[in-house]
Write a protein that holds these residues in place. Sequence first.
Motif: not given
Length: 86
Positions: A10-14, A73-74, A79-81, A85-86
């Motif tokens: 998911f991170y790679i796609i973003i 938005v994504i 970033i908030v996530y 939780l990071g």
Amino acid sequence: MLLFGLGKLFYIIILFINSIAVLSEDRFLARIGWGRTQAEPSFGTSYDNSSVKAKSINLIASVRTVMRIPLIVINTVVIVYELILG
């Protein structure tokens, strides 16, 4: 274990979509011949819209147009996530 792999995917796609979205057509794409603004074709001729280059140019322009608001938005959610939780 499976979610760990899907999260990284998911991170790679973003990141890939972000990299396409920030490409400047005037500063970068036009210099390498990938700009959408080209001279008018002469009478009886047309652009070759079936080539890989033309389709890639159209894909880049479409991603920049359609994904502008969803990417904001994504990216904000990611970033908030990561901050929480990071």
